[in-house]
Scaffold this active site. Structure first.
Site, PDB file in Angstrom:
ATOM      1  N   TYR A   1       7.799  -1.551   8.036  1.00  8.46           N
ATOM      2  CA  TYR A   1       6.967  -0.515   8.656  1.00  8.46           C
ATOM      3  C   TYR A   1       7.662   0.006   9.903  1.00  8.46           C
ATOM      4  O   TYR A   1       7.543  -0.544  11.006  1.00  8.46           O
ATOM      5  CB  TYR A   1       5.570  -1.044   9.006  1.00  8.46           C
ATOM      6  CG  TYR A   1       4.693  -1.345   7.803  1.00  8.46           C
ATOM      7  CD1 TYR A   1       5.046  -0.914   6.521  1.00  8.46           C
ATOM      8  CD2 TYR A   1       3.504  -2.057   7.944  1.00  8.46           C
ATOM      9  CE1 TYR A   1       4.249  -1.195   5.423  1.00  8.46           C
ATOM     10  CE2 TYR A   1       2.701  -2.338   6.848  1.00  8.46           C
ATOM     11  CZ  TYR A   1       3.078  -1.902   5.591  1.00  8.46           C
ATOM     12  OH  TYR A   1       2.283  -2.176   4.509  1.00  8.46           O
TER      13      TYR A   1
ATOM     14  N   HIS B   1       6.397  -7.897  -0.861  1.00  4.96           N
ATOM     15  CA  HIS B   1       5.872  -6.533  -0.727  1.00  4.96           C
ATOM     16  C   HIS B   1       5.674  -5.814  -2.068  1.00  4.96           C
ATOM     17  O   HIS B   1       4.645  -5.185  -2.287  1.00  4.96           O
ATOM     18  CB  HIS B   1       6.823  -5.723   0.168  1.00  4.96           C
ATOM     19  CG  HIS B   1       6.152  -4.635   0.937  1.00  4.96           C
ATOM     20  ND1 HIS B   1       6.514  -4.280   2.214  1.00  4.96           N
ATOM     21  CD2 HIS B   1       5.129  -3.815   0.623  1.00  4.96           C
ATOM     22  CE1 HIS B   1       5.756  -3.285   2.633  1.00  4.96           C
ATOM     23  NE2 HIS B   1       4.908  -2.991   1.687  1.00  4.96           N
TER      24      HIS B   1
ATOM     25  N   SER C   1      -4.467   0.854   1.667  1.00  9.10           N
ATOM     26  CA  SER C   1      -4.902   2.269   1.724  1.00  9.10           C
ATOM     27  C   SER C   1      -6.345   2.402   1.227  1.00  9.10           C
ATOM     28  O   SER C   1      -6.620   3.151   0.279  1.00  9.10           O
ATOM     29  CB  SER C   1      -3.963   3.183   0.932  1.00  9.10           C
ATOM     30  OG  SER C   1      -2.718   3.295   1.586  1.00  9.10           O
ATOM     31  N   PRO C   2      -7.296   1.731   1.867  1.00  9.80           N
ATOM     32  CA  PRO C   2      -8.684   1.768   1.390  1.00  9.80           C
ATOM     33  C   PRO C   2      -9.316   3.155   1.444  1.00  9.80           C
ATOM     34  O   PRO C   2     -10.303   3.408   0.760  1.00  9.80           O
ATOM     35  CB  PRO C   2      -9.412   0.795   2.317  1.00  9.80           C
ATOM     36  CG  PRO C   2      -8.548   0.679   3.528  1.00  9.80           C
ATOM     37  CD  PRO C   2      -7.144   0.851   3.038  1.00  9.80           C
TER      38      PRO C   2
ATOM     39  N   GLY D   1      -7.357   5.870   0.848  1.00 10.12           N
ATOM     40  CA  GLY D   1      -6.438   6.729   0.109  1.00 10.12           C
ATOM     41  C   GLY D   1      -5.128   6.976   0.834  1.00 10.12           C
ATOM     42  O   GLY D   1      -4.277   7.721   0.341  1.00 10.12           O
TER      43      GLY D   1
ATOM     44  N   ALA E   1      -6.817  10.236   4.213  1.00  7.78           N
ATOM     45  CA  ALA E   1      -8.017   9.671   4.863  1.00  7.78           C
ATOM     46  C   ALA E   1      -8.884  10.749   5.521  1.00  7.78           C
ATOM     47  O   ALA E   1     -10.117  10.681   5.472  1.00  7.78           O
ATOM     48  CB  ALA E   1      -7.600   8.617   5.892  1.00  7.78           C
ATOM     49  N   GLY E   2      -8.241  11.763   6.080  1.00  9.07           N
ATOM     50  CA  GLY E   2      -8.985  12.809   6.797  1.00  9.07           C
ATOM     51  C   GLY E   2      -9.894  13.619   5.895  1.00  9.07           C
ATOM     52  O   GLY E   2     -10.885  14.201   6.365  1.00  9.07           O
TER      53      GLY E   2
HETATM   54  N1  LIG Z   1       1.249  -3.486   0.290  1.00 12.85           N
HETATM   55  C1  LIG Z   1       1.580  -2.210   0.236  1.00 12.85           C
HETATM   56  O1  LIG Z   1       2.403  -1.772  -0.588  1.00 12.85           O
HETATM   57  C2  LIG Z   1       0.932  -1.275   1.210  1.00 12.85           C
HETATM   58  C3  LIG Z   1       1.068   0.118   1.064  1.00 12.85           C
HETATM   59  C4  LIG Z   1       0.420   0.951   1.984  1.00 12.85           C
HETATM   60  C5  LIG Z   1      -0.356   0.396   3.004  1.00 12.85           C
HETATM   61  N2  LIG Z   1      -0.445  -0.980   3.136  1.00 12.85           N
HETATM   62  C6  LIG Z   1      -1.287  -1.604   4.187  1.00 12.85           C
HETATM   63  O2  LIG Z   1      -2.595  -1.096   4.085  1.00 12.85           O
HETATM   64  C7  LIG Z   1      -3.018  -0.615   5.352  1.00 12.85           C
HETATM   65  C8  LIG Z   1      -4.017   0.502   5.195  1.00 12.85           C
HETATM   66  O3  LIG Z   1      -3.470   1.582   4.476  1.00 12.85           O
HETATM   67  P1  LIG Z   1      -3.040   2.961   5.186  1.00 12.85           P
HETATM   68  O4  LIG Z   1      -2.921   2.743   6.636  1.00 12.85           O
HETATM   69  O5  LIG Z   1      -1.869   3.442   4.418  1.00 12.85           O
HETATM   70  O6  LIG Z   1      -4.195   3.962   4.804  1.00 12.85           O
HETATM   71  P2  LIG Z   1      -5.799   3.990   5.000  1.00 12.85           P
HETATM   72  O7  LIG Z   1      -6.254   2.727   5.610  1.00 12.85           O
HETATM   73  O8  LIG Z   1      -6.369   4.408   3.706  1.00 12.85           O
HETATM   74  O9  LIG Z   1      -5.947   5.199   6.017  1.00 12.85           O
HETATM   75  C9  LIG Z   1      -5.521   5.058   7.340  1.00 12.85           C
HETATM   76  C10 LIG Z   1      -5.988   6.249   8.143  1.00 12.85           C
HETATM   77  O10 LIG Z   1      -7.399   6.303   8.120  1.00 12.85           O
HETATM   78  C11 LIG Z   1      -7.866   6.734   9.360  1.00 12.85           C
HETATM   79  N3  LIG Z   1      -9.075   5.951   9.674  1.00 12.85           N
HETATM   80  C12 LIG Z   1      -9.197   4.613   9.561  1.00 12.85           C
HETATM   81  N4  LIG Z   1     -10.445   4.208   9.908  1.00 12.85           N
HETATM   82  C13 LIG Z   1     -11.104   5.335  10.273  1.00 12.85           C
HETATM   83  C14 LIG Z   1     -12.419   5.563  10.727  1.00 12.85           C
HETATM   84  N5  LIG Z   1     -13.303   4.562  10.832  1.00 12.85           N
HETATM   85  N6  LIG Z   1     -12.763   6.841  11.045  1.00 12.85           N
HETATM   86  C15 LIG Z   1     -11.878   7.853  10.904  1.00 12.85           C
HETATM   87  N7  LIG Z   1     -10.605   7.691  10.448  1.00 12.85           N
HETATM   88  C16 LIG Z   1     -10.223   6.437  10.137  1.00 12.85           C
HETATM   89  C17 LIG Z   1      -6.831   6.400  10.396  1.00 12.85           C
HETATM   90  O11 LIG Z   1      -6.746   7.507  11.281  1.00 12.85           O
HETATM   91  P3  LIG Z   1      -6.033   7.411  12.733  1.00 12.85           P
HETATM   92  O12 LIG Z   1      -4.583   7.252  12.420  1.00 12.85           O
HETATM   93  O13 LIG Z   1      -6.380   8.740  13.339  1.00 12.85           O
HETATM   94  O14 LIG Z   1      -6.586   6.223  13.457  1.00 12.85           O
HETATM   95  C18 LIG Z   1      -5.594   6.075   9.593  1.00 12.85           C
HETATM   96  O15 LIG Z   1      -4.482   6.884   9.865  1.00 12.85           O
HETATM   97  C19 LIG Z   1      -1.698  -0.172   6.010  1.00 12.85           C
HETATM   98  O16 LIG Z   1      -1.861   0.029   7.388  1.00 12.85           O
HETATM   99  C20 LIG Z   1      -0.807  -1.299   5.611  1.00 12.85           C
HETATM  100  O17 LIG Z   1      -1.033  -2.407   6.462  1.00 12.85           O
HETATM  101  C21 LIG Z   1       0.172  -1.795   2.243  1.00 12.85           C
END
Ligand SMILES: NC(=O)c1ccc[n+]([C@@H]2O[C@H](COP(=O)([O-])OP(=O)(O)OC[C@H]3O[C@@H](n4cnc5c(N)ncnc54)[C@H](OP(=O)(O)O)[C@@H]3O)[C@@H](O)[C@H]2O)c1
Length: 285
Positions: free
Chosen positions: A54, A128, A208-209, A211, A216-217
């Protein structure tokens, strides 16, 4: 906050996905990023998900792990209860994401993560992503060895299907405690893996809970049923989404990403939000 378990370890039902702190195009300053991790801890979060890869690019490989380590160190004693979950197996070449699941690479990567995190053993070390150029069995054997040698306390896998989970269970043994796969309102293809994890007592961490950072927006627009339930309850669509994840099974521990304190503060509140069977049926329709 509601607690769940990853193996023997109790953790908050909502974790922090730290990836956006390093990879988001408009990522926060170091100081603001540390404040996001501190806001998560203040809200009762005791699981932080990171990875060595990351970073914006190859030149700053390890950025997110160093950031998480710095944030935990400056938080003080309260950070003792935090389980840091990191990952190895992705490499970076320039800004590209490549894979290396070979045993020699995984050991080297794990040793580097140990140094960056400043710990003797990693709380949860996740492979990973399957590497098509390395036999899955060989990558799993490497993880088993890391656990046997005491470099990692618990092992997880990521982006794995049911067959791969079963091979991992047989090779890694009881050190295997979790599976991290993509799972969101718009991506439900991991439902089979969730059920399999529940049947075998493995934690399931949906990545990516919402998306993903870019999608996410627009969650309210892409998941209107979730927005409707959120409006009824007077909470955010993000809280309803995480409550829906939690309702899938008690092995589920979502790791929403955040680059602002307000995001993780709001998301953390979902740990104690209960949806009715009628609401859940509408979300699953
Ligand atoms: N294992 C894998 O291959 C893999 C792949 C991808 C991700 N991941 C892990 O999964 C985690 C989560 O996935 P992600 O970060 O890709 O996507 P995500 O959790 O689906 O979306 C993250 C975005 O959602 C916004 N958000 C979160 N909570 C919110 C709320 N309560 N209100 C408004 N906006 C909100 C955040 O905005 P702001 O930025 O404005 O705060 C953030 O940028 C990653 O951080 C990583 O640790 C793992």
């Amino acid at each position: 906050m509601q607690q769940r378990r990853i193996g023997d370890r109790p953790v908050s039902a909502i974790g922090l996905g730290a990836m956006p702190l390093s990879t988001k195009t408009d990522r926060p300053s170091r100081e603001d990023a540390v404040a996001v991790v501190h806001a998560a801890l203040d809200a009762g979060v005791t699981l932080v998900d990171t990875a060595d890869a990351y970073a914006r690019d190859e030149a700053e490989f390890g950025h997110n792990e160093s950031l998480v380590a710095e944030a935990l160190a400056s938080y003080g004693h309260g950070a003792r209860d935090v389980l840091v979950a990191t990952k190895g197996g992705h490499t970076r070449q320039g800004t590209d994401w490549l894979l290396d699941g070979s045993p020699a690479y995984l050991r080297k990567a794990c040793e580097a993560s140990l140094r960056r995190l400043g710990v003797d053993a990693i709380g949860l070390y996740q492979f990973h992503r399957p590497d098509p150029d390395t036999r899955w069995e060989d990558s799993m054997g490497a993880l088993r060895q890391l656990a046997d040698d005491g470099l990692v306390q618990r092992v997880g896998i990521s982006n794995a299907d049911v067959a791969q989970i079963d091979v991992a269970r047989s090779i890694v043994g009881p050190a295997l405690v979790s599976v991290q796969n993509q799972f969101s309102p718009g991506w439900r293809f991991s439902a089979e893996e969730v059920a399999h994890c529940a049947a075998h007592g493995l934690a399931f961490l949906p990545w990516s809970p919402f998306g993903g950072v870019t999608a996410a927006g627009s969650l309210s627009a892409t998941a209107p049923a979730f927005a409707e339930v959120a409006a009824e309850l007077g909470v955010s669509v993000y809280q309803v989404t995480l409550a829906w994840h939690l309702a899938q099974s008690d092995v589920v521990v979502p790791i929403p990403g955040a680059s602002r304190p307000a995001s993780i503060q709001d998301s953390a509140a979902a740990a104690d939000l209960r949806l009715t069977p009628e609401q859940l049926a509408r979300l699953d329709a």
